[in-house]
Motif scaffolding. Structure first.
Motif, PDB file in Angstrom:
ATOM      1  N   GLY A 153      15.459  32.240  -6.228  1.00  0.00           N
ATOM      2  CA  GLY A 153      14.027  32.052  -6.026  1.00  0.00           C
ATOM      3  C   GLY A 153      13.641  30.870  -5.155  1.00  0.00           C
ATOM      4  N   LEU A 154      14.613  30.290  -4.456  1.00  0.00           N
ATOM      5  CA  LEU A 154      14.306  29.170  -3.566  1.00  0.00           C
ATOM      6  C   LEU A 154      14.391  29.605  -2.114  1.00  0.00           C
ATOM      7  CD1 LEU A 154      16.370  26.261  -5.181  1.00  0.00           C
ATOM      8  CD2 LEU A 154      13.883  26.552  -5.230  1.00  0.00           C
ATOM      9  N   ARG A 155      13.628  28.922  -1.301  1.00  0.00           N
ATOM     10  CA  ARG A 155      13.732  29.076   0.152  1.00  0.00           C
ATOM     11  C   ARG A 155      14.549  27.900   0.679  1.00  0.00           C
ATOM     12  NH1 ARG A 155      10.246  32.857   2.497  1.00  0.00           N
ATOM     13  NH2 ARG A 155      10.685  31.770   4.436  1.00  0.00           N
ATOM     14  N   THR A 156      15.054  28.037   1.876  1.00  0.00           N
ATOM     15  CA  THR A 156      15.872  26.991   2.483  1.00  0.00           C
ATOM     16  C   THR A 156      15.127  25.664   2.542  1.00  0.00           C
ATOM     17  OG1 THR A 156      17.018  28.651   3.806  1.00  0.00           O
ATOM     18  CG2 THR A 156      17.201  26.386   4.542  1.00  0.00           C
ATOM     19  N   THR A 157      13.857  25.706   2.890  1.00  0.00           N
ATOM     20  CA  THR A 157      13.072  24.469   2.969  1.00  0.00           C
ATOM     21  C   THR A 157      13.003  23.777   1.617  1.00  0.00           C
ATOM     22  OG1 THR A 157      11.079  25.818   2.670  1.00  0.00           O
ATOM     23  CG2 THR A 157      11.626  25.164   4.927  1.00  0.00           C
ATOM     24  N   SER A 161       5.909  24.136  -9.537  1.00  0.00           N
ATOM     25  CA  SER A 161       7.012  24.885 -10.153  1.00  0.00           C
ATOM     26  C   SER A 161       7.762  24.068 -11.188  1.00  0.00           C
ATOM     27  CB  SER A 161       8.006  25.348  -9.078  1.00  0.00           C
ATOM     28  OG  SER A 161       7.378  26.165  -8.135  1.00  0.00           O
ATOM     29  N   GLY A 162       7.443  22.775 -11.281  1.00  0.00           N
ATOM     30  CA  GLY A 162       8.115  21.911 -12.239  1.00  0.00           C
ATOM     31  C   GLY A 162       9.484  21.429 -11.803  1.00  0.00           C
ATOM     32  N   LEU A 163       9.802  21.607 -10.519  1.00  0.00           N
ATOM     33  CA  LEU A 163      11.123  21.219 -10.021  1.00  0.00           C
ATOM     34  C   LEU A 163      11.201  19.753  -9.601  1.00  0.00           C
ATOM     35  CD1 LEU A 163      12.011  24.430  -7.982  1.00  0.00           C
ATOM     36  CD2 LEU A 163      12.542  23.888 -10.361  1.00  0.00           C
ATOM     37  N   ILE A 164      10.073  19.217  -9.185  1.00  0.00           N
ATOM     38  CA  ILE A 164      10.005  17.787  -8.875  1.00  0.00           C
ATOM     39  C   ILE A 164       8.759  17.223  -9.546  1.00  0.00           C
ATOM     40  CG2 ILE A 164      11.243  17.994  -6.673  1.00  0.00           C
ATOM     41  CD1 ILE A 164       8.531  17.483  -5.301  1.00  0.00           C
ATOM     42  N   LEU A 186      13.512  14.632  -8.680  1.00  0.00           N
ATOM     43  CA  LEU A 186      13.830  15.878  -9.358  1.00  0.00           C
ATOM     44  C   LEU A 186      13.525  15.771 -10.840  1.00  0.00           C
ATOM     45  CD1 LEU A 186      17.358  16.932  -8.002  1.00  0.00           C
ATOM     46  CD2 LEU A 186      15.155  17.940  -7.431  1.00  0.00           C
ATOM     47  N   THR A 187      13.063  16.868 -11.417  1.00  0.00           N
ATOM     48  CA  THR A 187      12.961  16.966 -12.873  1.00  0.00           C
ATOM     49  C   THR A 187      14.282  17.572 -13.361  1.00  0.00           C
ATOM     50  OG1 THR A 187      12.080  19.215 -12.775  1.00  0.00           O
ATOM     51  CG2 THR A 187      10.466  17.394 -12.746  1.00  0.00           C
ATOM     52  N   ALA A 219      18.557  21.584 -12.436  1.00  0.00           N
ATOM     53  CA  ALA A 219      19.174  22.862 -12.809  1.00  0.00           C
ATOM     54  C   ALA A 219      19.020  23.901 -11.696  1.00  0.00           C
ATOM     55  CB  ALA A 219      18.563  23.377 -14.113  1.00  0.00           C
ATOM     56  N   ALA A 220      17.846  23.942 -11.060  1.00  0.00           N
ATOM     57  CA  ALA A 220      17.609  24.877  -9.957  1.00  0.00           C
ATOM     58  C   ALA A 220      18.531  24.559  -8.785  1.00  0.00           C
ATOM     59  CB  ALA A 220      16.145  24.825  -9.520  1.00  0.00           C
TER      60      ALA A 220
END
Length: 152
Positions: free
Chosen positions: A41-45, A85-88, A103-104, A109-110
């Protein structure tokens, strides 16, 4: 446009332009890596931002912008997606004028989930290009970056 005209080495024509060729190659590479990262579910950016924060820990928007050569507006837009998204997460800095991010645990984990997918894409790219050639290309890219920084 024919393939012959698109592979022109005539540097006085737009298709021989440094920017044109680099952006075309970058778009093609981005598409390949985006396809590889799609299962997580991630893009390169987004992966690039997570990787940078994983390596460096907490960073200011200004430092990230310089390190990644991304303008502040584009970087902020990309970071906001990762924050939602809660990723950072945003971090209070000593200087209220500075915005820091890190990072969270979900972001870590992502990133870890994405690494095997990225490694697979990297192996495929290097198989097609050759590791030795890629090392030469990276050296040439550093030279292009330096030349464009001076010209900029």
């Amino acid at each position: 446009m024919t393939e012959t005209s698109d592979t022109s080495t005539n540097t006085s024509e737009p298709v021989g332009c440094v920017s044109y060729r680099l952006r075309r190659a970058a778009r093609m590479a981005t598409k390949a890596y985006d396809n590889a990262l799609r299962p997580c579910g991630l893009r390169t950016t987004q992966f690039t931002l997570l990787a940078s924060l994983n390596r460096d820990g907490e960073a200011s928007i200004g430092d990230l912008s310089k390190r990644l050569a991304i303008d502040g507006t584009t970087l902020t837009r990309n970071l906001e997606i990762l924050v939602r998204s809660g990723l950072i997460e945003n971090v209070v800095a000593d200087d209220a004028r500075v915005r820091n991010v890190r990072l969270t645990s979900l972001g870590k984990a992502a990133y870890e989930e994405a690494m095997p997918l990225w490694r697979h894409a990297q192996r495929r790219a290097l198989q097609g290009l050759g590791s030795e050639r890629w090392l030469n290309v990276m050296d040439q890219l550093r030279q292009i970056e330096a030349a464009c920084e001076v010209a900029g």
